[in-house]
Design an enzyme around this catalytic site. Structure first.
Site, PDB file in Angstrom:
ATOM      1  NE  ARG A  43       8.520  22.578  27.422  1.00  0.00           N
ATOM      2  CZ  ARG A  43       7.854  21.821  26.557  1.00  0.00           C
ATOM      3  NH1 ARG A  43       6.834  21.086  26.987  1.00  0.00           N
ATOM      4  NH2 ARG A  43       8.158  21.813  25.283  1.00  0.00           N
TER       5      ARG A  43
ATOM      6  CG  ASP B 299      18.484  33.717  41.459  1.00  0.00           C
ATOM      7  OD1 ASP B 299      17.527  33.883  42.235  1.00  0.00           O
ATOM      8  OD2 ASP B 299      19.555  33.196  41.822  1.00  0.00           O
TER       9      ASP B 299
ATOM     10  CG  ASP C  58       6.713  14.258  25.743  1.00  0.00           C
ATOM     11  OD1 ASP C  58       7.500  13.476  25.177  1.00  0.00           O
ATOM     12  OD2 ASP C  58       6.981  15.458  25.935  1.00  0.00           O
TER      13      ASP C  58
ATOM     14  CG  HIS D  33      11.303  19.623  23.180  1.00  0.00           C
ATOM     15  ND1 HIS D  33      11.820  18.369  23.010  1.00  0.00           N
ATOM     16  CD2 HIS D  33      10.224  19.445  23.982  1.00  0.00           C
ATOM     17  CE1 HIS D  33      11.100  17.472  23.658  1.00  0.00           C
ATOM     18  NE2 HIS D  33      10.127  18.106  24.273  1.00  0.00           N
TER      19      HIS D  33
ATOM     20  CD  GLU E 294       5.376  16.276  29.090  1.00  0.00           C
ATOM     21  OE1 GLU E 294       4.940  16.654  27.989  1.00  0.00           O
ATOM     22  OE2 GLU E 294       6.391  16.779  29.604  1.00  0.00           O
TER      23      GLU E 294
HETATM   24  C1  3PY Z   1       3.757  17.817  24.724  1.00  0.00           C
HETATM   25  O1  3PY Z   1       2.777  17.826  23.957  1.00  0.00           O
HETATM   26  O2  3PY Z   1       4.396  16.809  25.006  1.00  0.00           O
HETATM   27  C2  3PY Z   1       4.195  19.069  25.349  1.00  0.00           C
HETATM   28  O3  3PY Z   1       5.060  19.057  26.155  1.00  0.00           O
HETATM   29  C3  3PY Z   1       3.579  20.362  24.960  1.00  0.00           C
HETATM   30  O4  3PY Z   1       2.360  20.329  24.600  1.00  0.00           O
HETATM   31 MG    MG Z   2       6.089  17.280  26.289  1.00  0.00          MG
END
Ligand code: 3PY
Ligand code: MG
Length: 260
Positions: free
Chosen positions: A71, A85, A176, A46, A150
């Site tokens: 991430r 890498d 999410d 993000h 999520e």
């Molecule tokens: C979310 O809350 O969607 C995340 O990816 C991180 O907490």
């Molecule tokens: Mg998320």
């Protein structure tokens, strides 16, 4: 061969407290690296982060104690290869919805025959550019895959995702998940809370490590009692914004004109 202490501590069931890092700055990363967290996750999902901006952040934190996670923005095996890498050993992958996706991620992170990770250790910081004796033979053992659960689909497929060998941990993303369950912007909704509690219990019961993003200390304790073994308790962007807004407001509200 650098030992993946995050993975080791997950296995030892030692609670690890972490922070999301989204400022995309190697300079602020160094401040955070010395702040006392067990782990930091560099968010490239993000934020404007790309491998070229993640690299100096890994370098800035290298001599500090927190374990560094990355991430990635998606499940692309080519991107995963680049992050491995340049030296990330633990990757947190967003929006993992079924066992097929989880299996593909396991393979993307491993050299053949277990996986499909391309081999060029002479180019890899992770291998000290061929300076780590036996890197390619040991690398598969030191990678750690954290899948994010999520979505409603991810919850429905949780047991089969957890059964995939090579999935080390599952991390619940409340924002999410709330959206997927029809409660966009309300991760504290009772239905979302109940889903998180049940998921943490199922993950812990499977023997894999359970994680969740939670900023409230009391709720964090509760989620730990439900089985969470690693928690992210905030993000650097929020810390900076909240402190800045509070400071500005303090001088505007009670000391009219002081700051002008
Ligand atoms: C979310 O809350 O969607 C995340 O990816 C991180 O907490
Ligand atoms: Mg998320």
């Amino acid at each position: 061969m650098p030992k993946n202490l995050f993975k080791q501590r997950l296995r030892e069931k030692r609670l690890q407290v972490g922070l999301f890092v989204g400022l995309a700055s190697h300079y602020s990363m160094e401040i955070l690296a010395g702040a006392g967290f067990d782990w930091l996750v560099i968010d490239a999902e993000h934020t404007p982060n790309i491998p070229a901006s993640v690299l100096p952040q890994l370098q800035a934190a290298a001599s500090y104690s927190p374990q560094l996670l990355v991430r990635p923005m998606n499940h692309d095996p080519a991107l995963i290869k680049q992050y491995l890498d340049i030296g990330a050993q633990t990757l947190m992958l967003p929006l993992v919805d079924d066992a097929e996706q989880a299996g593909a991620l396991v393979r993307a992170m491993r050299y053949p025959p277990q996986g499909i990770r391309g081999v060029a250790s002479s180019m890899a910081r992770a291998a000290c550019w061929n300076g780590v004796e036996g890197y390619v033979r040991q690398a598969n053992d030191e990678v750690c895959l954290v899948v994010q659960i999520e979505t409603r689909q991810g919850l429905e497929n949780l047991d089969t995702i957890l059964a995939v060998e090579g999935v080390d941990a599952a991390f619940i993303g409340p924002a999410d998940l709330a959206a997927s369950l029809g409660h966009l912007g309300d991760s504290g909704h009772p239905e979302v809370r109940a889903a998180i509690e049940a998921a943490l219990q199922r993950i812990a019961a499977s023997g894999k490590a359970a994680g969740v993003f939670v900023t409230d200390p009391q709720l964090a304790r509760h989620y730990c009692s439900c089985g969470a073994g690693f928690i992210a308790v905030g993000g650097d962007t929020t810390l900076l914004r909240n402190a800045a807004v509070k400071l500005a407001a303090a001088f505007r509200d009670d000391g009219a004109g002081v700051a002008r």
